[in-house]
Scaffold this motif. Structure first.
Motif, PDB file in Angstrom:
ATOM      1  N   UNK A  45      10.174   0.967  -2.330  1.00  0.00           N
ATOM      2  CA  UNK A  45      10.680   0.595  -1.017  1.00  0.00           C
ATOM      3  C   UNK A  45       9.582   0.836   0.016  1.00  0.00           C
ATOM      4  N   UNK A  46       9.785   0.346   1.231  1.00  0.00           N
ATOM      5  CA  UNK A  46       8.854   0.621   2.312  1.00  0.00           C
ATOM      6  C   UNK A  46       9.055   2.050   2.808  1.00  0.00           C
ATOM      7  N   UNK A  47       7.995   2.635   3.335  1.00  0.00           N
ATOM      8  CA  UNK A  47       8.066   4.004   3.835  1.00  0.00           C
ATOM      9  C   UNK A  47       6.822   4.783   3.443  1.00  0.00           C
ATOM     10  N   UNK A  48       6.484   5.785   4.240  1.00  0.00           N
ATOM     11  CA  UNK A  48       5.290   6.591   4.017  1.00  0.00           C
ATOM     12  C   UNK A  48       5.616   7.750   3.077  1.00  0.00           C
ATOM     13  N   UNK A  49       4.794   7.905   2.046  1.00  0.00           N
ATOM     14  CA  UNK A  49       4.992   8.978   1.060  1.00  0.00           C
ATOM     15  C   UNK A  49       3.657   9.696   0.866  1.00  0.00           C
ATOM     16  N   UNK A  50       3.371  10.661   1.713  1.00  0.00           N
ATOM     17  CA  UNK A  50       2.077  11.335   1.634  1.00  0.00           C
ATOM     18  C   UNK A  50       1.915  12.049   0.292  1.00  0.00           C
ATOM     19  N   UNK A  51       0.727  11.867  -0.278  1.00  0.00           N
ATOM     20  CA  UNK A  51       0.447  12.443  -1.585  1.00  0.00           C
ATOM     21  C   UNK A  51       0.790  11.515  -2.729  1.00  0.00           C
ATOM     22  N   UNK A  52       1.305  10.333  -2.413  1.00  0.00           N
ATOM     23  CA  UNK A  52       1.684   9.360  -3.437  1.00  0.00           C
ATOM     24  C   UNK A  52       1.379   7.960  -2.913  1.00  0.00           C
ATOM     25  N   UNK A  53       1.315   6.973  -3.801  1.00  0.00           N
ATOM     26  CA  UNK A  53       1.082   5.597  -3.333  1.00  0.00           C
ATOM     27  C   UNK A  53       2.281   5.080  -2.543  1.00  0.00           C
ATOM     28  N   UNK A  54       2.013   4.221  -1.574  1.00  0.00           N
ATOM     29  CA  UNK A  54       3.080   3.535  -0.844  1.00  0.00           C
ATOM     30  C   UNK A  54       2.519   2.242  -0.261  1.00  0.00           C
ATOM     31  N   UNK A  55       3.418   1.384   0.246  1.00  0.00           N
ATOM     32  CA  UNK A  55       3.023   0.080   0.769  1.00  0.00           C
ATOM     33  C   UNK A  55       2.340   0.210   2.131  1.00  0.00           C
ATOM     34  N   UNK A  56       1.353  -0.688   2.360  1.00  0.00           N
ATOM     35  CA  UNK A  56       0.648  -0.769   3.633  1.00  0.00           C
ATOM     36  C   UNK A  56       0.687  -2.224   4.102  1.00  0.00           C
ATOM     37  N   UNK A  57       1.811  -2.685   4.636  1.00  0.00           N
ATOM     38  CA  UNK A  57       1.918  -4.095   5.041  1.00  0.00           C
ATOM     39  C   UNK A  57       0.879  -4.438   6.113  1.00  0.00           C
TER      40      UNK A  57
END
Length: 274
Positions: free
Chosen positions: A133-145
């Motif tokens: 899902x979208x959202x910031x997850x520091x220390x892990x991969x996440x989407x950067x639209x």
């Protein structure tokens, strides 16, 4: 599905309830990407939604100060990028709009972006077997639209590369039409030591898919045009990177990617046969 040029395959798709459904199974799409080929998917996303993303992004940028400092990867920002990447030594000149905190935007603009980025996110999940899902997850991969504008008059992105994982497949969605809003500049790749240029092959609403560790670049727009940061003319694309900003960056030396993996697999097969 048809071969448009050497290493360029076009795949038809349609948008069903916000989901991009290709004419062939998702597994087959990924197989074609990993061979590797450049796969261009006709997403079926309506032109008015794509145009609205450009208009909404420009309106938002007009009210949002340009980012000047290092990227923090935890906000919504836009930056006129004009520098040479330190690690890969890739020169670049383009206007980048990054929405790491897209869910914090005002409802109208957020919905405008989601009309395009949600289908992209779902398509990437279906290709890679994820459920992100979208959202910031520091220390892990996440989407950067990202919504990127390559102005007329010489904008470009030099040859560069990425680690294959966790992205696996890169995605570049055309927000406007080649031959109408712009007439030069496209994404190029190296496959089997062959130069693959996609300029002229990608129409508005088409999404380029490529194996993420392939060396690639964005060719310059024509210097016959006058450059201006303020002129909306030029190439507009949306991309959806997925990575951990604090993880291991791309290597300084250009990777062989799939080529080395294929060679290693052949060597292992030969040893097993002895």
């Amino acid at each position: 599905m048809k071969e448009a040029a050497k290493y360029i395959i076009k795949v038809d798709a349609e948008l069903k309830d916000g989901v991009i459904v290709p004419e062939i199974p998702y597994e087959e799409v990924m197989r074609l990407v990993n061979e590797p080929n450049i796969v261009i998917v006709k997403t079926g996303i309506p032109a008015e939604k794509l145009t609205k993303v450009i208009e909404g992004t420009r309106a938002w940028a007009a009210e949002t100060p340009l980012a000047e400092g290092p990227d923090t990867f935890d906000n919504n920002q836009h930056k006129q990028r004009l520098h040479i990447a330190k690690i890969q030594q890739a020169p670049q000149l383009f206007h980048d709009h990054t929405f790491d905190a897209m869910l914090d935007l005002d409802d109208e603009f957020k919905q405008t972006l989601l009309e395009v980025f949600n289908p992209m996110r779902g398509f990437w999940n279906n290709l890679t077997g994820n459920n992100e899902e979208f959202g910031i997850h520091k220390g892990a991969p996440y989407f950067h639209p990202q919504v990127t504008h390559y102005p007329l008059g010489g904008s470009f992105f030099g040859r560069h590369w990425h680690p294959l994982n966790p992205q696996k497949v890169g995605m570049i969605l055309a927000l406007n039409q080649y031959g109408r809003e712009y007439n030069s500049g496209g994404t190029g790749y190296v496959i089997n030591d062959h130069i693959v240029e996609t300029e002229g092959y990608q129409d508005m609403g088409d999404m380029i898919l490529f194996r993420y560790d392939l060396p690639h670049w964005v060719s310059p727009s024509s210097f016959a045009d006058r450059f201006s940061w303020d002129d909306p003319a030029g190439r507009w694309v949306s991309i959806l990177p997925f990575y951990n900003p604090w993880g291991t960056p791309a290597a300084k030396d250009e990777p062989q990617g799939w080529k080395t993996q294929i060679q290693n697999a052949k060597a292992a097969t030969s040893e097993a046969a002895v």
